[in-house]
Design a protein around this motif. Structure first.
Motif, mmCIF file in Angstrom:
data_model
loop_
_atom_site.group_PDB
_atom_site.id
_atom_site.type_symbol
_atom_site.label_atom_id
_atom_site.label_comp_id
_atom_site.label_asym_id
_atom_site.label_seq_id
_atom_site.Cartn_x
_atom_site.Cartn_y
_atom_site.Cartn_z
ATOM 1 N N UNK A 197 13.201 -15.756 -0.142
ATOM 2 C CA UNK A 197 14.448 -16.235 -0.748
ATOM 3 C C UNK A 197 14.771 -15.455 -2.022
ATOM 4 N N UNK A 198 13.757 -15.247 -2.862
ATOM 5 C CA UNK A 198 13.967 -14.533 -4.119
ATOM 6 C C UNK A 198 14.359 -13.079 -3.869
ATOM 7 N N UNK A 199 13.693 -12.428 -2.901
ATOM 8 C CA UNK A 199 14.010 -11.029 -2.592
ATOM 9 C C UNK A 199 15.441 -10.902 -2.071
ATOM 10 N N UNK A 200 15.857 -11.839 -1.213
ATOM 11 C CA UNK A 200 17.230 -11.800 -0.681
ATOM 12 C C UNK A 200 18.254 -12.085 -1.768
ATOM 13 N N UNK A 201 17.937 -13.019 -2.665
ATOM 14 C CA UNK A 201 18.856 -13.323 -3.759
ATOM 15 C C UNK A 201 19.005 -12.126 -4.689
ATOM 16 N N UNK A 202 17.880 -11.454 -4.987
ATOM 17 C CA UNK A 202 17.937 -10.258 -5.834
ATOM 18 C C UNK A 202 18.723 -9.145 -5.152
ATOM 19 N N UNK A 203 18.486 -8.954 -3.852
ATOM 20 C CA UNK A 203 19.215 -7.923 -3.097
ATOM 21 C C UNK A 203 20.700 -8.252 -3.034
ATOM 22 N N UNK A 204 21.019 -9.536 -2.889
ATOM 23 C CA UNK A 204 22.422 -9.959 -2.856
ATOM 24 C C UNK A 204 23.116 -9.625 -4.183
ATOM 25 N N UNK A 205 22.414 -9.875 -5.297
ATOM 26 C CA UNK A 205 22.982 -9.574 -6.614
ATOM 27 C C UNK A 205 23.278 -8.086 -6.754
ATOM 28 N N UNK A 206 22.333 -7.253 -6.319
ATOM 29 C CA UNK A 206 22.525 -5.806 -6.402
ATOM 30 C C UNK A 206 23.615 -5.351 -5.443
ATOM 31 N N UNK A 207 23.665 -5.949 -4.241
ATOM 32 C CA UNK A 207 24.708 -5.607 -3.265
ATOM 33 C C UNK A 207 26.101 -5.895 -3.826
ATOM 34 N N UNK A 208 26.229 -6.996 -4.534
ATOM 35 C CA UNK A 208 27.529 -7.334 -5.128
ATOM 36 C C UNK A 208 27.955 -6.235 -6.096
ATOM 37 N N UNK A 209 26.997 -5.745 -6.894
ATOM 38 C CA UNK A 209 27.318 -4.659 -7.815
ATOM 39 C C UNK A 209 27.658 -3.371 -7.068
ATOM 40 N N UNK A 210 26.893 -3.053 -6.034
ATOM 41 C CA UNK A 210 27.090 -1.800 -5.308
ATOM 42 C C UNK A 210 28.337 -1.816 -4.427
ATOM 43 N N UNK A 211 28.554 -2.921 -3.703
ATOM 44 C CA UNK A 211 29.594 -2.959 -2.685
ATOM 45 C C UNK A 211 30.940 -3.420 -3.209
ATOM 46 N N UNK A 212 30.930 -4.365 -4.125
ATOM 47 C CA UNK A 212 32.207 -4.883 -4.622
ATOM 48 C C UNK A 212 32.658 -4.213 -5.910
ATOM 49 N N UNK A 213 31.694 -3.679 -6.663
ATOM 50 C CA UNK A 213 32.061 -2.989 -7.892
ATOM 51 C C UNK A 213 32.843 -3.889 -8.827
ATOM 52 N N UNK A 214 34.020 -3.407 -9.231
ATOM 53 C CA UNK A 214 34.828 -4.158 -10.177
ATOM 54 C C UNK A 214 35.792 -5.139 -9.509
ATOM 55 N N UNK A 215 35.730 -5.231 -8.194
ATOM 56 C CA UNK A 215 36.626 -6.147 -7.482
ATOM 57 C C UNK A 215 36.079 -7.560 -7.543
ATOM 58 N N UNK A 216 36.147 -8.155 -8.725
ATOM 59 C CA UNK A 216 35.542 -9.460 -8.943
ATOM 60 C C UNK A 216 36.361 -10.559 -8.268
ATOM 61 N N UNK A 217 35.681 -11.398 -7.501
ATOM 62 C CA UNK A 217 36.333 -12.580 -6.957
ATOM 63 C C UNK A 217 36.473 -13.636 -8.048
ATOM 64 N N UNK A 218 37.585 -14.379 -8.016
ATOM 65 C CA UNK A 218 37.581 -15.595 -8.811
ATOM 66 C C UNK A 218 36.861 -16.670 -8.006
ATOM 67 N N UNK A 219 36.659 -17.844 -8.608
ATOM 68 C CA UNK A 219 35.829 -18.875 -7.971
ATOM 69 C C UNK A 219 36.381 -19.302 -6.612
ATOM 70 N N UNK A 220 37.701 -19.476 -6.517
ATOM 71 C CA UNK A 220 38.309 -19.949 -5.273
ATOM 72 C C UNK A 220 38.239 -18.874 -4.193
ATOM 73 N N UNK A 221 38.489 -17.608 -4.543
ATOM 74 C CA UNK A 221 38.389 -16.516 -3.567
ATOM 75 C C UNK A 221 36.981 -16.433 -2.985
#
Length: 345
Positions: A197-221
Motif C-alpha cells: 500500500x505504501x509503495x503504491x501510494x508513493x508511486x501514485x504521488x510521483x505519477x501525479x507529478x510526472x503525468x499531470x504536471x501543473x494541470x492541477x485538479x480542483x477537489x470536485x474535478x
C-alpha cells in the motif's frame, strides 16, 4: 508558436483556465485574508476528523463486525465520492473543466487510478491483521518511500540532510517493527500488505507529478474524473474475489442489512475524506498537509491504544525517533522549496 490543434483539448482548456478562460477564479473579487484562514482551518479540521474517524470505523467493520471484503468497502467509498462530486458540481460549488479525452485518460490518469485502487485495498487488508496503532507508526515511513521512488524516477535529488532524515525515519520505524514482530499478534502478511500500500501510494504521488504536471485538479474535478474509474476497478476486483463471500448466508450483504447505518456512514466517510484531502492540500500546501498527517497519526495511535491496541514503551521510543526524522525531512524540503521559489523570482 505551435498550433493549438496539436495540443490536447484538456491541456488547452487547462491553459485557458490559468490565463483567463471560462473558469479563471482570479477575475472574481479578492477574498479577505480572514476568510482564507477560516476556510483553511475548516479544511484541515475536516480532514483530520473525517480521516481519523474513517480509519477507526473501517477497522471496526472489518474486524469486529467481520466484514472482510476490503475491495467492496473501498469501492463504496469511491462511488459515493463520484456522486458527491457530481452533486457539488451541479450546485456550483466548484467548476469542472471538460471531461478528459480517451488518450489523455489512458496515458496520464489510468496509471494513477490503478495505483490508487491497489493502495486503498492493500491498506484496508493490512487493518485485518495489524493493529491501528502499529499501522500509524508504520505510516511515518511514507515520506521516505516517496523520496526513494522520486529519486528512482529522477524528480528528486538526495542531499545529506535528506539522507539523514530518511535514515532516522527508517531506523525508528524498523525498531518498532522488530519489536512488534516479537509479539503474538504480529502478522508478516499484514506488514507485507502495508508495504504494498505504501509503495503504491508513493508511486501514485510521483505519477501525479510526472503525468499531470501543473494541470492541477480542483477537489470536485478529482472526485468526478478519478473516483468513478477507481470504483470500477475495485468493484470488478470485488466481483472476482469477494462475490461468494458477499452473497453467502450471513455474508457481507447480510451484515450490511443488519447495520445499514454503519456502512452508509463508512461510504459517506470515503467521500468526505477524499473531498477534504484535496480541499486541504489546495487551501494550504503539500508540506502542511504532511505535517498535519503526522499529527493525525499520533492521535490515531492514542485512540488505537484506548481501543485495546498494545504499543510498548520501546516501540514509542522508535516512533519518536521516526518523528524526529520526519520533522527534519519536512524542514529540509520546505527550505529547498523556499530557495527554488526565490530563484524563480
Amino acid at each position: 508558436m505551435p498550433s493549438t490543434a496539436a495540443v490536447p483539448v484538456w491541456e488547452r482548456n487547462n491553459e485557458q483556465h490559468k490565463q483567463g478562460g471560462k473558469y479563471n477564479h482570479t477575475t472574481q473579487r479578492r477574498v479577505p485574508q480572514a476568510t482564507v484562514m477560516v476556510w483553511s482551518a475548516a479544511a484541515l479540521l475536516g480532514w483530520t476528523l473525517s480521516s481519523s474517524g474513517l480509519i477507526l470505523l473501517n477497522k471496526e467493520l472489518m474486524v469486529t463486525d467481520g466484514f472482510k471484503y476490503p475491495m467492496a468497502l473501498t469501492a463504496a467509498g469511491q462511488f459515493t465520492s463520484y456522486l458527491g462530486g457530481l452533486a457539488l458540481a451541479k450546485m456550483g460549488f466548484m467548476s469542472c473543466r471538460p471531461r478528459p479525452n480517451g488518450p489523455f485518460f489512458v496515458k496520464r490518469l489510468l496509471p494513477i487510478v490503478m495505483l490508487s485502487a491497489i493502495s486503498l485495498v492493500s491498506g484496508n487488508v493490512a487493518y485485518l491483521s495489524l493493529s491501528v496503532a502499529f499501522i500509524q507508526v508504520l505510516k511515518v515511513l511514507l515520506p521516505a518511500i516517496t523520496l526513494a521512488v522520486g529519486v528512482a524516477a529522477g524528480i528528486e535529488r538526495l542531499t545529506l540532510s535528506l539522507t539523514i532524515s530518511v535514515c532516522l525515519i527508517s531506523l525508528g520505524t524498523g525498531y518498532a517493527a522488530v519489536l512488534e514482530s516479537q509479539t503474538s499478534h504480529f502478522s508478516l502478511v499484514g506488514l507485507a500488505y502495508f508495504l504494498v500500500s505504501a509503495a503504491c501510494e508513493a508511486s501514485r504521488t510521483v505519477m501525479i507529478q510526472l503525468l499531470l504536471g501543473k494541470m492541477q485538479y480542483n477537489a470536485v474535478e478529482a472526485l468526478v474524473y478519478l473516483s468513478p474509474m477507481t470504483a470500477v476497478c475495485l468493484g470488478f476486483g470485488a466481483f472476482l474475489f469477494e462475490w461468494d463471500g458477499l452473497t453467502a448466508d450471513h455474508g457481507g450483504i447480510y451484515k450490511v442489512t443488519c447495520h445499514p447505518g454503519r456502512y452508509l456512514l463508512a461510504a459517506t466517510g470515503g467521500f468526505v475524506v477524499n473531498l477534504t484531502t484535496f480541499w486541504a492540500i489546495k487551501a494550504t500546501s503539500g508540506l502542511t498537509f504532511k505535517v498535519l498527517g503526522c499529527v493525525r497519526n499520533s492521535f490515531v495511535v492514542c485512540a488505537g491504544v484506548l481501543m485495546g491496541d498494545v504499543i510498548s514503551l520501546q516501540q514509542m521510543w522508535g516512533y519518536l525517533v521516526s518523528i524526529v526524522g520526519f520533522v527534519m525531512y519536512t524542514f529540509t524540503k520546505s527550505s529547498a522549496n523556499h530557495v527554488a521559489e526565490k530563484k524563480s523570482i
